[in-house]
Design an enzyme around this catalytic site. Structure first.
Site, PDB file in Angstrom:
ATOM      1  N   THR A 171      -1.558   5.631   2.415  1.00 32.87           N
ATOM      2  CA  THR A 171      -2.791   4.839   2.408  1.00 32.87           C
ATOM      3  C   THR A 171      -2.844   3.911   3.613  1.00 32.87           C
ATOM      4  OG1 THR A 171      -2.807   4.880  -0.016  1.00 32.87           O
ATOM      5  CG2 THR A 171      -4.182   3.228   1.059  1.00 32.87           C
ATOM      6  N   LEU A 183       0.857  -1.176   0.000  1.00 27.08           N
ATOM      7  CA  LEU A 183       0.000   0.000   0.000  1.00 27.08           C
ATOM      8  C   LEU A 183       0.899   1.233   0.000  1.00 27.08           C
ATOM      9  CD1 LEU A 183      -2.668  -0.923   2.729  1.00 27.08           C
ATOM     10  CD2 LEU A 183      -2.875  -1.150   0.243  1.00 27.08           C
ATOM     11  N   ASP A 184       0.437   2.318  -0.617  1.00 24.70           N
ATOM     12  CA  ASP A 184       1.188   3.561  -0.551  1.00 24.70           C
ATOM     13  C   ASP A 184       1.392   3.964   0.897  1.00 24.70           C
ATOM     14  OD1 ASP A 184       1.204   3.674  -3.283  1.00 24.70           O
ATOM     15  OD2 ASP A 184      -0.498   5.053  -3.433  1.00 24.70           O
ATOM     16  N   ARG A 185       2.457   4.686   1.139  1.00 30.20           N
ATOM     17  CA  ARG A 185       2.759   5.126   2.503  1.00 30.20           C
ATOM     18  C   ARG A 185       1.588   5.897   3.115  1.00 30.20           C
ATOM     19  NH1 ARG A 185       4.702   9.966   4.309  1.00 30.20           N
ATOM     20  NH2 ARG A 185       5.161  10.661   2.184  1.00 30.20           N
TER      21      ARG A 185
END
Length: 578
Positions: free
Chosen positions: A196, A192-194
């Site tokens: 998110t 997951l994106d940082r």
């Protein structure tokens, strides 16, 4: 207690810094205060601190970290300084040259220099003083541990990256699971994106990881996300299939582009909140492109409401990227320039983002005649698989400037090391590399742990060239020009106790600076790390560390797993939009 004039600086603590608005001052006054900060940071030695949690932030004290990597294809045939300065932007151009000349980087076990040419198969080892950015103090939650099938299900808070990358290592999900939860080995199959938050399924064995990876690659994993976006989202189901392309590695920027990779997302409205003019939307990605949901929502004109990149009009313009941007190739580039409020100071001190002065004295022909890409702005687009348009270049430039502003323009203040000797990590020597067929491709480098090892390793490592003059040779004349008296350098065991803000103001007031305004000095000066001389950044606000995007549910062959709905998805929910 009276303090001898020569010891007054010893009682100032680096931790009295408060990031208050900068007070306007003349260029002469700014230079005087910068010089005062330089001398003070030299004479200080920060005490060792334990990790702290305060004001919603988890902080880790800086630490020296050695790591190793193999030469990437895009690095082959390029000078080391060019590679470092184009791959990373945390520090100034001038600092990267200084660090390389200090001998903190080795290639195949030999100390490298700025003009070292990288070749295929080279093993690069570097020692960095990590200043990990704060992350949220909200804890990672382990929702399920299936011992028999060897996997866990976790709920990751926003702001915590999954893998070690950039400035993050200990404050990453994998390291937290190993260090805080005691799992011996974690094998993440997706990320997951940082920024998110949400659910992740993490195998605890290589066999389980292979199985789950095959499912992600085959596209059989069903994923469901929740997002809060700007405006009233259409009530009917909407499908977006715009191709996506990464055009800047440093900033991780992605755009809709005809040469991008195929991507598909299905969106459904959950509810609209009139009080904030925002909608909560269910997002179902059928592909797994970087920033897919964020870019598709931006393209549709409904970016995530608090996305610091894809919803920011200062970066994209009034339409905030709706409908995409122009992709007509352009060669327009501009050299980096300091912000207006630091222009006068840069004129006096010289720009840390150019190496012109050093190049004039350099006897190496190719370094003397050819500016590096970052000096001319040509580093923008070097990592892009396609030529960039003028609009894309402008977006990247504005995004970089906004990041610099968030970090108090630290790269443009990155000059304190000019009056230092060669940087050297404390009590750390990297072991010589193993034979070619036994070298690992990345990760933490091996370091010396015993006295005998130190002696052996020291004899095997090349000796760096003589260092620049030490601060003790320079500080005295500087102090004379600012009205400060020279002070002796503290040894670690003599580090002073922490001062309160009031005590620090009193100590500064005793220094007889003209004009002496302690409040202005505390507010307008910028402090530096005493070991790597990094200009320290202001702490972020906890509410700025995440975006309104949450991985809600994953369905795999292992089962269906979900988290609770995030707080910000509730009807009528409000937040600070300033």
């Amino acid at each position: 207690m009276s303090v001898a004039p020569s010891n007054r600086l010893n009682y100032l603590s680096r931790r009295t810094k408060f990031h208050l608005p900068v007070v306007a001052a003349s260029s002469q006054e700014q230079f005087r205060q910068s010089l005062f900060s330089l001398i003070r940071s030299t004479l200080m030695d920060a005490p060792q601190q334990l990790p702290t949690v305060s004001h919603g932030l988890k902080k880790i004290p800086p630490y020296w970290y050695p790591y190793t990597t193999m030469t990437k294809m895009r690095w082959i045939g390029r000078e080391l300084l060019e590679v470092v300065s184009t791959e990373f932007r945390d520090r100034s151009m001038e600092y990267y040259r200084y660090a390389l000349e200090s001998g903190v980087t080795t290639v195949n076990g030999r100390i490298a220099k700025p003009d070292t040419i990288l070749r295929d198969g080279d093993r690069v080892e570097n020692v960095v003083h990590r200043h990990e950015p704060p992350v949220t103090s909200k804890p990672v939650k382990v929702l399920l541990h299936d011992v028999e099938r060897e996997f866990i299900v976790v709920d990751k808070p926003g702001s915590i990256p999954v893998h070690a990358s950039g400035r993050y290592y200990r404050n990453t999900l994998i390291e937290i699971l190993v260090d805080d939860f005691g799992y011996k080995k974690c094998y993440p199959c997706n990320r997951l994106d940082r920024l998110t938050s949400g659910l992740m399924i993490i195998p605890l064995s290589a066999d389980r990881a292979r199985q789950l990876t095959e499912e992600f690659v085959a596209g059989t994993v069903r994923k469901e996300y929740i997002a809060r976006v700007k405006g009233r989202f259409p009530s009917e189901e909407f499908v977006c299939e715009e191709p996506l392309l990464t055009v800047d590695r440093q900033m991780g920027l992605n755009i809709v582009h005809p040469d991008g990779k195929p991507a598909k997302t299905v969106f459904n409205l959950i509810h609209y909140d009139e009080n904030t003019d925002s909608s909560v939307v269910r997002c179902q990605p059928f592909t797994g492109r970087s920033h897919q949901l964020r870019v598709h929502l931006q393209f549709l004109g409904h970016p995530i409401a608090n996305d610091p990149v894809y919803s920011e009009e200062r970066i994209w313009g009034k339409n905030a990227g709706k409908g995409g941007i122009d992709v007509t190739p352009s060669d327009d580039r501009q050299a980096p320039a300091p912000p207006p409020h630091l222009q006068a100071l840069t004129d006096i001190q010289g720009s840390p983002e150019t190496l012109k002065t050093q190049k004039e004295k350099d006897t190496v022909t190719n370094m003397a005649n050819k500016p590096l890409p970052r000096e001319t702005g040509e580093d923008i687009g070097m990592g892009s698989p396609v030529p960039l348009s003028s609009e894309a270049v402008g977006v990247i430039t504005r995004l970089r400037n906004m990041k610099d502003e968030d970090e108090d323009w630290s790269r443009w203040r990155d000059v304190v090391f000019r009056a230092k000797g060669a940087m050297k990590p404390r009590n750390m020597i990297i072991k010589p590399p193993p034979p070619q067929n036994r070298r690992k491709r990345g990760g933490k480098a091996d370091v010396v742990s015993t006295t005998s090892d130190v002696e052996v390793a020291s004899s095997q490592v090349a000796t760096p060239e003589p260092s620049a003059p030490s601060m003790s040779e320079i500080a005295a004349p500087m102090a004379a020009t600012t009205g400060l008296e020279a002070a002796t350098e503290l040894r670690p065991e003599e580090s002073p106790d922490q001062l309160t803000t009031e005590e620090a103001l009193k100590k500064i007031a005793e220094l007889d600076l003209e004009p002496a305004d302690p409040s202005m000095i505390i507010q307008s000066e910028n402090l530096y790390c005493p070991e790597c001389f990094l200009p320290l950044h202001p702490d972020p606000k906890p509410e700025k560390l995440y975006i309104f995007l949450h991985a809600m549910k994953y369905t795999t062959s292992l089962g269906a797993f979900s988290t609770e709905m995030p707080d910000w998805a509730a009807e009528g929910w409000t937040w600070d939009q300033s």
